[in-house]
Structures are given as C-alpha cells and as structure tokens.
Write a protein that holds these residues in place. Structure first.
Motif, PDB file in Angstrom:
ATOM      1  N   ILE A  53      -0.236   1.314  -0.257  1.00 49.94           N
ATOM      2  CA  ILE A  53       1.315   0.993   0.002  1.00 49.94           C
ATOM      3  C   ILE A  53       1.894   2.488   0.427  1.00 49.94           C
ATOM      4  O   ILE A  53       2.322   3.193   1.385  1.00 49.94           O
ATOM      5  N   SER A  54       1.980   3.284  -0.699  1.00 49.43           N
ATOM      6  CA  SER A  54       2.558   4.893  -0.254  1.00 49.43           C
ATOM      7  C   SER A  54       2.241   5.651   0.338  1.00 49.43           C
ATOM      8  O   SER A  54       2.594   6.284   1.329  1.00 49.43           O
ATOM      9  N   ALA A  55       1.125   5.511   0.706  1.00 49.96           N
ATOM     10  CA  ALA A  55      -0.011   6.058   2.055  1.00 49.96           C
ATOM     11  C   ALA A  55       0.668   5.696   3.336  1.00 49.96           C
ATOM     12  O   ALA A  55       1.207   6.556   4.355  1.00 49.96           O
ATOM     13  N   LEU A  56       0.769   4.638   3.585  1.00 48.76           N
ATOM     14  CA  LEU A  56       1.352   3.824   4.720  1.00 48.76           C
ATOM     15  C   LEU A  56       3.017   3.607   4.807  1.00 48.76           C
ATOM     16  O   LEU A  56       3.260   3.488   6.256  1.00 48.76           O
ATOM     17  N   ARG A  57       3.576   4.370   3.643  1.00 50.79           N
ATOM     18  CA  ARG A  57       5.522   4.782   3.799  1.00 50.79           C
ATOM     19  C   ARG A  57       5.857   3.331   3.931  1.00 50.79           C
ATOM     20  O   ARG A  57       6.751   3.320   4.878  1.00 50.79           O
TER      21      ARG A  57
END
Length: 153
Positions: free
Chosen positions: A46-50
């Motif tokens: 989720i963080s990587a995909l923002r």
C-alpha cells in the motif's frame, strides 16, 4: 475465517485417502503462508503504491455539509439585519471549514438558537434531504448531518 474452509475440507478427507497427511500439511501451509505473507506484505505494498486511506462517508458528509451551508446562506441572503450579518459571517466560516476539513463540524455550544438561525438551518435540512432523495448522499451521511443540525436548532 479465511482459511477455515480449506482446513475443514482437508480434515474432512477420510484417513484412507491417498496422501492424506500431505494434503493436511499442504492445506495448513497454504493457509498459514497466505495469511502470513499477505499480512506482512500488505502495508509495504500500500505504501509503495501510494494508496491513500479514503473515507467515502467523510467525503460524502463534507460535500453535503458544504451544500447545506450554502443553502443556509442563501436563505438569509436578503435579510439586512445585524443578526443576519452575524449569522452570514458564522455560516461563511462554517462553509470554509466544511470545504477544508471533511471530518469537521461545530461544537454544540458554539451556535445559540434564534428564529433566523432556525430558518437557515431549515434550508440546510431541506438541501440535505434533496441530496438524499436524489441519492447523491447515503443514509449514513444524511443521518450524521441531520444530527449535526438537530444540535444547532
């Protein structure tokens, strides 16, 4: 609940089933692996995909709140009294807060009741009722705003 069906199906196999123990081990490994791997990788993904945590109810309420305060301002627009001017200032501030803060609202003791204010709140109520009837907002947003207006009238 996620892997219970898989494990139940594996445990339901008769003991005489070929490779019974291997089936149990495989089902357990798949369930445990999927839970652990997904559990550990979901947050980084989720963080990587923002991706942002969006609250559709809050944005629905904020949009309806802004429409309601505009309707309240329109209701008292032609009134030249000093009370109306004070009320217009309050509702403009509420409108700015509603547009900038989706979780915002007003403390219940902030707005004393008077006939002009009740007329403006009635217009705000009518506007959220129209939004609900046209299905632009859902029941949860409607009831939250309705309660907000109940405390102000």
């Amino acid at each position: 609940m996620r892997g219970i069906v898989t494990l139940a199906a594996a445990f339901a196999l008769p003991e005489s089933f070929p490779y019974h123990d291997l089936m149990l081990l495989t089902a357990f490994a798949v369930v445990l692996g999927s839970l652990v791997i997904q559990g550990l990788t979901l947050r980084p993904l989720i963080s990587a995909l923002r991706l942002k945590d969006q609250n559709p109810l809050a944005s629905e309420i904020a949009r309806a709140r802004a429409i309601a305060y505009r309707a309240a301002l329109d209701e008292i627009d032609g009134d030249p009294s000093e009370e109306a001017e004070i009320l217009r200032l309050e509702y403009r501030a509420l409108l700015m807060r509603a547009e900038s803060d989706p979780d915002g609202g007003v403390a219940t003791g902030e707005l004393p009741a008077d006939p002009l204010r009740r007329r403006a709140i009635s217009a705000a109520r009518r506007s959220i009722l129209k939004l609900r009837q046209s299905e632009e907002i859902g029941d949860d947003a409607f009831h939250r705003l309705e309660e907000e207006f109940d405390w102000r009238s």
